[in-house]
Design an enzyme around this catalytic site. Structure first.
Site, mmCIF file in Angstrom:
data_model
loop_
_atom_site.group_PDB
_atom_site.id
_atom_site.type_symbol
_atom_site.label_atom_id
_atom_site.label_comp_id
_atom_site.label_asym_id
_atom_site.label_seq_id
_atom_site.Cartn_x
_atom_site.Cartn_y
_atom_site.Cartn_z
ATOM 1 N N ARG A 64 0.579 -1.336 0.797
ATOM 2 C CA ARG A 64 0.401 -0.271 0.145
ATOM 3 C C ARG A 64 0.899 1.213 -0.092
ATOM 4 N NH1 ARG A 64 -3.324 -2.907 -1.688
ATOM 5 N NH2 ARG A 64 -5.087 -3.485 -0.933
ATOM 6 N N GLU A 103 -2.909 7.353 -4.641
ATOM 7 C CA GLU A 103 -3.285 7.397 -5.901
ATOM 8 C C GLU A 103 -4.880 6.973 -6.155
ATOM 9 O OE1 GLU A 103 -3.996 1.866 -6.607
ATOM 10 O OE2 GLU A 103 -2.362 2.256 -5.548
ATOM 11 N N HIS A 160 -0.299 -0.209 -10.045
ATOM 12 C CA HIS A 160 -1.341 -1.262 -9.201
ATOM 13 C C HIS A 160 -1.721 -2.298 -10.430
ATOM 14 C CE1 HIS A 160 -3.936 -1.007 -5.195
ATOM 15 N NE2 HIS A 160 -3.297 -2.195 -5.345
#
Length: 328
Positions: free
Chosen positions: A243, A272, A290
């Site tokens: 993360r 993000e 991602h």
């Protein structure tokens, strides 16, 4: 007479086999455009659904849950990460929350190794030069990276993915070190040849490669702070497929720009989908969108877990992947 099928609202486009099966089993409403739902659309969805099947792009907070209709009893998340859902608020309203753990392990570990190799061997730089027409022939001192065999890999978070990375890294000849809330079992430590560090600071200062595999929780927010990032050796590289919020992204960008650390491979970002502009044009940063779990097999497996969780809930049982606040 058959019981009515539950109303399941899916917030994003899922692989076709998953959507087809969900349509067969449930009264399923799909998102055919794959555009993230707006806040108003999410409010409307939680007001009508028996089951909401969101993804990490949907913020399911307490304010949204206060708008939920009385029928909403299950949030079946498509993904292992659950930090975008206020699990405590959901449970307080009698709403069960599930996720899809385990099925992403091998894919994320594969991508982690790919990023380690990409940064250490400057693969993206080389590909860009070649595809841009800049390759004029081999020379002895051009595009030199570093071998990874014999280097020390420090893994932050030795859960399923961390262990899968360790198994792959060991095959590449890396020495395995790790920091975790507690040591893994002696059997796993022996299998992986892994050295445990109780002190994250001490491990960071001694590793050649750091790979992050912790969940995002209040305790891990900026776990790799500006202070801790400065502990890394100048030749070290940092990999993050967990993360983005775990790393102070601005501090990392500054260190990469000045050469205080050698490189970074990032598949996730602090804000993000926005990416810190400082990172975008750094030659020593490999940035991916991602895609750690982005295999067809992995995404279908995720969908199957969502379906199993919904069907188990329909049958009046506790879903196998139920998330409770104590797990956060």
């Amino acid at each position: 007479m058959a019981a009515p099928k539950p109303k399941v609202i899916v917030t994003r486009k899922l692989p076709d086999p998953v959507e087809t099966r969900m349509r067969e089993l449930f009264d399923t409403e799909l998102n055919l455009t794959d555009q993230p739902l707006t806040r108003d659309q999410l409010v409307e969805a939680v007001g009508r659904a028996d089951v909401l099947a969101p993804t990490i792009t949907d913020k399911i907070d307490e304010a949204l849950l206060e708008r939920a209709g009385p029928k909403l009893k299950l949030i079946a998340n498509f993904g292992a990460g659950i930090d975008h859902v206020d699990v405590a608020a959901a449970n307080g309203r009698g709403i069960t929350v599930t996720n899809t753990p385990g099925v992403l392990t091998e894919d994320t570990a594969d991508l982690t190794m790919a990023l380690i190799m990409a940064v250490a061997r400057r693969i993206v730089e080389g590909a860009n030069v070649t595809q841009g027409g800049g390759f004029t022939g081999w020379t002895p001192t051009w595009m030199m990276g570093h071998r990874i065999t014999g280097k020390r890999l420090g893994i932050i978070g030795m859960g399923r993915i961390g262990q899968a990375v360790a198994r792959r890294a060991r095959a590449f000849g890396l020495q395995i070190h790790y920091h975790n809330r507690k040591p893994v079992s002696p059997r796993i430590a022996e299998e992986l040849g892994a050295t445990y560090w109780d002190s994250l600071d001490q491990m960071l200062a001694r590793m050649d490669i750091i790979s992050v595999h912790s969940p995002h929780t209040p305790a891990t927010y900026h776990l790799l702070s500006a202070r801790r990032l400065k502990l890394l050796q100048p030749h070290a590289i940092l990999i993050n497929t967990a993360r983005g919020e775990i790393i102070d992204e601005t501090a990392l960008a500054d260190l990469l720009k000045t050469g205080a650390i050698a490189g970074a491979g990032l598949d996730v970002f602090e804000f993000e989908p926005q990416i810190n502009p400082k990172l975008l044009h750094l030659p020593n940063a490999v940035l991916l969108p991602h895609m750690g779990s982005a295999t067809l097999e992995g995404r279908i497996d995720m969908g199957e877990k969502v379906i199993i969780n919904i069907r188990t809930w329909m049958d009046g049982h506790k879903p196998p992947d139920r998330v409770i606040p104590a797990m956060m």
